[in-house]
Every structure is written in C-alpha cells, then in structure tokens.
Design a protein around this motif. Structure first.
Motif, PDB file in Angstrom:
ATOM      1  N   GLU A 139     -46.295 -85.982  21.248  1.00 54.58           N
ATOM      2  CA  GLU A 139     -46.429 -86.605  19.949  1.00 54.58           C
ATOM      3  C   GLU A 139     -46.166 -88.183  19.922  1.00 54.58           C
ATOM      4  O   GLU A 139     -46.732 -88.917  19.335  1.00 54.58           O
ATOM      5  N   ALA A 140     -45.648 -88.778  20.977  1.00 52.87           N
ATOM      6  CA  ALA A 140     -45.273 -89.944  21.258  1.00 52.87           C
ATOM      7  C   ALA A 140     -46.549 -90.670  21.593  1.00 52.87           C
ATOM      8  O   ALA A 140     -47.084 -91.678  21.200  1.00 52.87           O
ATOM      9  N   SER A 141     -47.356 -90.126  22.642  1.00 54.57           N
ATOM     10  CA  SER A 141     -48.643 -90.491  22.771  1.00 54.57           C
ATOM     11  C   SER A 141     -49.483 -90.660  21.809  1.00 54.57           C
ATOM     12  O   SER A 141     -50.219 -91.744  21.631  1.00 54.57           O
ATOM     13  N   ASP A 142     -49.625 -89.337  21.157  1.00 53.49           N
ATOM     14  CA  ASP A 142     -50.531 -89.455  19.787  1.00 53.49           C
ATOM     15  C   ASP A 142     -50.038 -90.540  18.761  1.00 53.49           C
ATOM     16  O   ASP A 142     -50.934 -91.178  18.112  1.00 53.49           O
ATOM     17  N   TYR A 143     -48.762 -90.841  18.760  1.00 49.88           N
ATOM     18  CA  TYR A 143     -48.339 -91.968  17.703  1.00 49.88           C
ATOM     19  C   TYR A 143     -49.071 -93.270  18.327  1.00 49.88           C
ATOM     20  O   TYR A 143     -49.357 -94.182  17.367  1.00 49.88           O
TER      21      TYR A 143
END
Length: 142
Positions: free
Chosen positions: A40-44
């Motif tokens: 999710e952090a990478s997608d953010y």
C-alpha cells in the motif's frame, strides 16, 4: 550522504539541498489517516507520481541511505502519539514513527526506519501494517 539542509518549498514538499532529495512534507498517515502495508505504501508513492504531486512524477519509497538522512539526533519532533521523534521540525508534527523503505530483496521482507531510535529493521512487507509512506524523489537541482 551529507547532513541534510532542509527547505520548505511551500507546495507540500521539503527539499534536502545537501543530498539533492525532495520529500513529501507529510507522511501517508498525516494525509490519509490510515496505516499501510509495504504494498500500500508503494502504491501511495506511485499514486503521487500519477497525479504529478508538486509537479513531479518520480515519487517513490526511499532507500535505506536516503531515509537515514531524515533521522537526526539533534532535531526533535513529535509523532501522532506525542512521542519524541528525531525528525527535523520543518516537517509537521503528527507522523507515524515508522516509514517503509524500498531495497531490492529476494524475500518477502522489506525495511522500515524507526524515527524514534534510528533503527532499520525488516518486516514481512505484504502483511505488516502500522507503517507509513514518506515518498521521496531526486531533486535534480539546477
């Protein structure tokens, strides 16, 4: 890397002029009020790139070396719990104390930086939450 020299750009970013890095001024917790797994952090970070946040598309999670420039023993800030962090007060109070990093890995682990004590440690990246993203990009100072 050199000791950072931070400058608030007034557009939601902070530039480290000593290391040619531009950081998101607020972490994902401060913007979204939710914890992230590594995915999710990478997608953010990719989402910031997709909307050309602050006019740029190169946003990503920091490497270990880049993230370590955020940890400064002579600078104090407060996390979302009011606990002391060693993060320059040019960044607003209230981030999560730990941020996801991105280093190539053959395992299901990736790294986090704990801004309370400077510790870098690994976690299983796809299932572990309670971390934040603080995207970064190279500044390409001209």
């Amino acid at each position: 890397m050199e000791k950072p020299i931070f400058k608030d750009n007034g557009d939601g970013t902070i530039t480290d002029t000593a290391n040619d890095l531009t950081w998101a001024r607020e972490d994902s917790w401060q913007k979204e009020a939710k914890w992230f797994t590594w995915d999710e952090a990478s997608d953010y970070a990719k989402d910031l790139a997709g909307i050309r946040f602050a006019g740029h598309y190169e946003w990503r999670l920091p490497t270990i070396v880049e993230a370590e420039t955020l940890y400064e023993l002579d600078k104090e800030n407060k996390d979302k719990y009011g606990t002391k962090l060693f993060l320059d007060p040019i960044f607003p109070e209230g981030p999560l104390p730990t941020i996801w990093l991105h280093e190539p890995s053959m395992s299901g682990d990736d790294y986090i930086l704990d801004l309370r004590n400077g510790e870098i440690r690994t976690l299983y990246k796809s299932k572990s939450g309670r971390m934040a993203a603080r995207p970064v990009r190279k500044s390409y100072i001209e």
